[in-house]
Motif scaffolding. Structure first.
Motif, PDB file in Angstrom:
ATOM      1  N   MET A 153       0.819  -1.206   0.000  1.00 18.30           N
ATOM      2  CA  MET A 153       0.000   0.000   0.000  1.00 18.30           C
ATOM      3  C   MET A 153       0.862   1.269   0.000  1.00 18.30           C
ATOM      4  O   MET A 153       0.503   2.281  -0.620  1.00 18.30           O
ATOM      5  CB  MET A 153      -0.935   0.006   1.220  1.00 18.30           C
ATOM      6  CG  MET A 153      -2.009  -1.068   1.162  1.00 18.30           C
ATOM      7  SD  MET A 153      -3.032  -1.012  -0.345  1.00 18.30           S
ATOM      8  CE  MET A 153      -2.384  -2.438  -1.236  1.00 18.30           C
ATOM      9  N   ARG A 154       2.014   1.224   0.658  1.00 16.71           N
ATOM     10  CA  ARG A 154       2.905   2.384   0.673  1.00 16.71           C
ATOM     11  C   ARG A 154       3.342   2.752  -0.746  1.00 16.71           C
ATOM     12  O   ARG A 154       3.376   3.938  -1.112  1.00 16.71           O
ATOM     13  CB  ARG A 154       4.134   2.074   1.537  1.00 16.71           C
ATOM     14  CG  ARG A 154       5.087   3.258   1.704  1.00 16.71           C
ATOM     15  CD  ARG A 154       6.337   2.864   2.472  1.00 16.71           C
ATOM     16  NE  ARG A 154       7.208   2.000   1.692  1.00 16.71           N
ATOM     17  CZ  ARG A 154       8.067   2.449   0.765  1.00 16.71           C
ATOM     18  NH1 ARG A 154       8.147   3.735   0.499  1.00 16.71           N
ATOM     19  NH2 ARG A 154       8.830   1.599   0.105  1.00 16.71           N
ATOM     20  N   VAL A 155       3.647   1.726  -1.544  1.00 17.23           N
ATOM     21  CA  VAL A 155       4.117   1.974  -2.912  1.00 17.23           C
ATOM     22  C   VAL A 155       2.953   2.081  -3.893  1.00 17.23           C
ATOM     23  O   VAL A 155       2.878   3.018  -4.693  1.00 17.23           O
ATOM     24  CB  VAL A 155       5.087   0.858  -3.357  1.00 17.23           C
ATOM     25  CG1 VAL A 155       5.532   1.089  -4.802  1.00 17.23           C
ATOM     26  CG2 VAL A 155       6.278   0.784  -2.422  1.00 17.23           C
ATOM     27  N   ASN A 156       2.031   1.123  -3.845  1.00 19.49           N
ATOM     28  CA  ASN A 156       0.997   0.996  -4.876  1.00 19.49           C
ATOM     29  C   ASN A 156      -0.223   1.882  -4.646  1.00 19.49           C
ATOM     30  O   ASN A 156      -1.029   2.058  -5.562  1.00 19.49           O
ATOM     31  CB  ASN A 156       0.538  -0.458  -4.975  1.00 19.49           C
ATOM     32  CG  ASN A 156       1.653  -1.386  -5.413  1.00 19.49           C
ATOM     33  OD1 ASN A 156       2.480  -1.023  -6.232  1.00 19.49           O
ATOM     34  ND2 ASN A 156       1.691  -2.579  -4.846  1.00 19.49           N
ATOM     35  N   ALA A 157      -0.372   2.415  -3.441  1.00 20.20           N
ATOM     36  CA  ALA A 157      -1.492   3.313  -3.164  1.00 20.20           C
ATOM     37  C   ALA A 157      -0.972   4.718  -2.873  1.00 20.20           C
ATOM     38  O   ALA A 157      -1.122   5.629  -3.683  1.00 20.20           O
ATOM     39  CB  ALA A 157      -2.332   2.771  -2.002  1.00 20.20           C
ATOM     40  N   THR A 158      -0.293   4.895  -1.742  1.00 16.50           N
ATOM     41  CA  THR A 158       0.196   6.223  -1.372  1.00 16.50           C
ATOM     42  C   THR A 158       1.204   6.752  -2.390  1.00 16.50           C
ATOM     43  O   THR A 158       1.070   7.877  -2.892  1.00 16.50           O
ATOM     44  CB  THR A 158       0.832   6.191   0.031  1.00 16.50           C
ATOM     45  OG1 THR A 158      -0.115   5.676   0.961  1.00 16.50           O
ATOM     46  CG2 THR A 158       1.268   7.578   0.459  1.00 16.50           C
ATOM     47  N   GLY A 159       2.209   5.952  -2.713  1.00 12.88           N
ATOM     48  CA  GLY A 159       3.227   6.390  -3.665  1.00 12.88           C
ATOM     49  C   GLY A 159       2.671   6.585  -5.057  1.00 12.88           C
ATOM     50  O   GLY A 159       3.026   7.547  -5.757  1.00 12.88           O
ATOM     51  N   MET A 160       1.806   5.678  -5.469  1.00 19.34           N
ATOM     52  CA  MET A 160       1.190   5.797  -6.795  1.00 19.34           C
ATOM     53  C   MET A 160       0.388   7.092  -6.890  1.00 19.34           C
ATOM     54  O   MET A 160       0.443   7.801  -7.901  1.00 19.34           O
ATOM     55  CB  MET A 160       0.303   4.586  -7.062  1.00 19.34           C
ATOM     56  CG  MET A 160      -0.358   4.564  -8.435  1.00 19.34           C
ATOM     57  SD  MET A 160      -1.906   5.508  -8.511  1.00 19.34           S
ATOM     58  CE  MET A 160      -2.931   4.557  -7.394  1.00 19.34           C
ATOM     59  N   TRP A 161      -0.367   7.423  -5.834  1.00 18.08           N
ATOM     60  CA  TRP A 161      -1.159   8.654  -5.843  1.00 18.08           C
ATOM     61  C   TRP A 161      -0.253   9.883  -5.937  1.00 18.08           C
ATOM     62  O   TRP A 161      -0.543  10.828  -6.671  1.00 18.08           O
ATOM     63  CB  TRP A 161      -2.039   8.730  -4.602  1.00 18.08           C
ATOM     64  CG  TRP A 161      -2.599  10.097  -4.386  1.00 18.08           C
ATOM     65  CD1 TRP A 161      -2.309  10.967  -3.377  1.00 18.08           C
ATOM     66  CD2 TRP A 161      -3.552  10.784  -5.223  1.00 18.08           C
ATOM     67  NE1 TRP A 161      -2.999  12.140  -3.527  1.00 18.08           N
ATOM     68  CE2 TRP A 161      -3.767  12.059  -4.654  1.00 18.08           C
ATOM     69  CE3 TRP A 161      -4.215  10.444  -6.392  1.00 18.08           C
ATOM     70  CZ2 TRP A 161      -4.638  12.989  -5.220  1.00 18.08           C
ATOM     71  CZ3 TRP A 161      -5.081  11.375  -6.968  1.00 18.08           C
ATOM     72  CH2 TRP A 161      -5.280  12.623  -6.375  1.00 18.08           C
ATOM     73  N   ASP A 162       0.850   9.865  -5.206  1.00 20.43           N
ATOM     74  CA  ASP A 162       1.806  10.971  -5.234  1.00 20.43           C
ATOM     75  C   ASP A 162       2.282  11.220  -6.660  1.00 20.43           C
ATOM     76  O   ASP A 162       2.264  12.361  -7.160  1.00 20.43           O
ATOM     77  CB  ASP A 162       2.974  10.621  -4.307  1.00 20.43           C
ATOM     78  CG  ASP A 162       3.976  11.748  -4.135  1.00 20.43           C
ATOM     79  OD1 ASP A 162       3.635  12.912  -4.418  1.00 20.43           O
ATOM     80  OD2 ASP A 162       5.114  11.454  -3.691  1.00 20.43           O
ATOM     81  N   LEU A 163       2.675  10.158  -7.347  1.00 15.43           N
ATOM     82  CA  LEU A 163       3.174  10.292  -8.713  1.00 15.43           C
ATOM     83  C   LEU A 163       2.054  10.646  -9.682  1.00 15.43           C
ATOM     84  O   LEU A 163       2.222  11.504 -10.565  1.00 15.43           O
ATOM     85  CB  LEU A 163       3.863   8.996  -9.143  1.00 15.43           C
ATOM     86  CG  LEU A 163       4.538   9.001 -10.514  1.00 15.43           C
ATOM     87  CD1 LEU A 163       5.578  10.106 -10.624  1.00 15.43           C
ATOM     88  CD2 LEU A 163       5.178   7.639 -10.797  1.00 15.43           C
ATOM     89  N   LEU A 164       0.915  10.015  -9.540  1.00 14.75           N
ATOM     90  CA  LEU A 164      -0.231  10.300 -10.412  1.00 14.75           C
ATOM     91  C   LEU A 164      -0.645  11.768 -10.314  1.00 14.75           C
ATOM     92  O   LEU A 164      -0.894  12.424 -11.333  1.00 14.75           O
ATOM     93  CB  LEU A 164      -1.405   9.395 -10.040  1.00 14.75           C
ATOM     94  CG  LEU A 164      -2.727   9.633 -10.772  1.00 14.75           C
ATOM     95  CD1 LEU A 164      -2.576   9.382 -12.265  1.00 14.75           C
ATOM     96  CD2 LEU A 164      -3.829   8.755 -10.193  1.00 14.75           C
ATOM     97  N   LYS A 165      -0.706  12.282  -9.098  1.00 19.21           N
ATOM     98  CA  LYS A 165      -1.085  13.689  -8.908  1.00 19.21           C
ATOM     99  C   LYS A 165      -0.043  14.615  -9.526  1.00 19.21           C
ATOM    100  O   LYS A 165      -0.394  15.598 -10.216  1.00 19.21           O
ATOM    101  CB  LYS A 165      -1.217  13.976  -7.408  1.00 19.21           C
ATOM    102  CG  LYS A 165      -1.612  15.411  -7.060  1.00 19.21           C
ATOM    103  CD  LYS A 165      -3.018  15.760  -7.514  1.00 19.21           C
ATOM    104  CE  LYS A 165      -3.559  17.020  -6.836  1.00 19.21           C
ATOM    105  NZ  LYS A 165      -2.695  18.202  -6.983  1.00 19.21           N
TER     106      LYS A 165
END
Length: 258
Positions: free
Chosen positions: A115-127
């Motif tokens: 979740m740290r990479v695929n949710a939180t981190g993914m959202w950071d990069l997507l945004k």
């Protein structure tokens, strides 16, 4: 506009995360073949550069950059470097995924890391990438999910194999990504940016013969996806040919779930 021009990605700056994976390479190749300038990324720059060099040998305009989407400082550095080097961004293909969880009974810490990479981190990069596309005048985001984000697993596919110990994080993440695409389409209305999702079925990758047999029995096309099947769909969603497609999840499974 002529249909060939509608599908052209000439002059478009495109980022594909996880471009060294099996689907990632298909995406990089297809988008570059359509005329795009494609940046393939990885947290391992050598891996990204190896992929980029492979396609440059074919005459395609492919570059490599480093980003670790699980590290917000890395995301910030990447975003700045991308702006400094290319000036703008038109298309972001959100394809990178980490697979730390190896089965149903894996440690809770593995789920947390996912979740740290695929949710939180993914959202950071997507945004960050979405904001850059908007600042560049608009474009498209393509999220790569899975049919496993739309349904529970068909365990009969794994009969006669040792493949049936499935991790829950993969299903959780891909289901969330589908609805996040819809959320982003609504939240960015009027900003000349489109958000869509591709949910592929199984891609042939030399899986055990019994698995392939079990799977293909259920697919009307009687085969798994091949390396070319996602390329045209990605080009459609990235190009002006898909200019009125927004907030959609496209199931690409050969009719398996029909």
């Amino acid at each position: 506009m002529d249909v060939k021009e509608l599908f052209s990605l000439k002059g478009k700056i495109i980022v594909v995360t996880g471009g060294s994976g099996q689907y990632g390479k298909c995406l990089v190749e297809g988008l570059a073949e359509a005329g795009g300038t494609v940046i393939t990324t990885s947290r391992d720059l050598q891996s990204a550069e190896k992929t980029a060099a492979l396609f440059r040998e074919k005459g395609l305009d492919v570059h490599s950059m480093e980003v670790d989407q699980g590290d917000t400082e890395s995301v910030g550095r990447f975003t700045k470097s991308l702006k400094d080097k290319f000036g703008k961004l038109h298309v972001f293909v959100n394809n990178a995924v980490s697979r730390p969880m190896k089965g149903y009974n894996a440690p809770l810490a593995d789920f947390d890391e996912s979740m740290r990479v695929n949710a939180t981190g993914m959202w950071d990069l997507l945004k960050s990438m979405s904001d850059l596309i908007i600042a560049s005048g608009g474009g498209a985001v393509i999220n790569i999910s899975s049919m496993m984000g739309m349904k529970g697993p068909d365990l009969t596919n794994y009969e006669g194999t040792s493949m049936g110990d499935l991790p829950p994080d993969y299903f959780f993440h891909n289901a969330g990504l589908i609805n996040l695409s819809r959320f982003m389409a609504k939240m960015n209305a009027g900003k000349n940016i489109r958000f869509n999702c591709i949910s592929p079925g199984g891609l042939f990758n030399n899986q055990p013969e019994k698995f392939v047999e079990n799977y293909n029995k259920k697919v009307p096309m009687k085969r798994m996806a091949n390396n070319d099947d996602i390329k045209g769909l990605a080009v459609l969603l990235a190009s002006d040919a898909g200019a009125y497609i927004n907030g959609e999840n496209i199931l690409m499974d050969g009719g398996l779930n029909a």
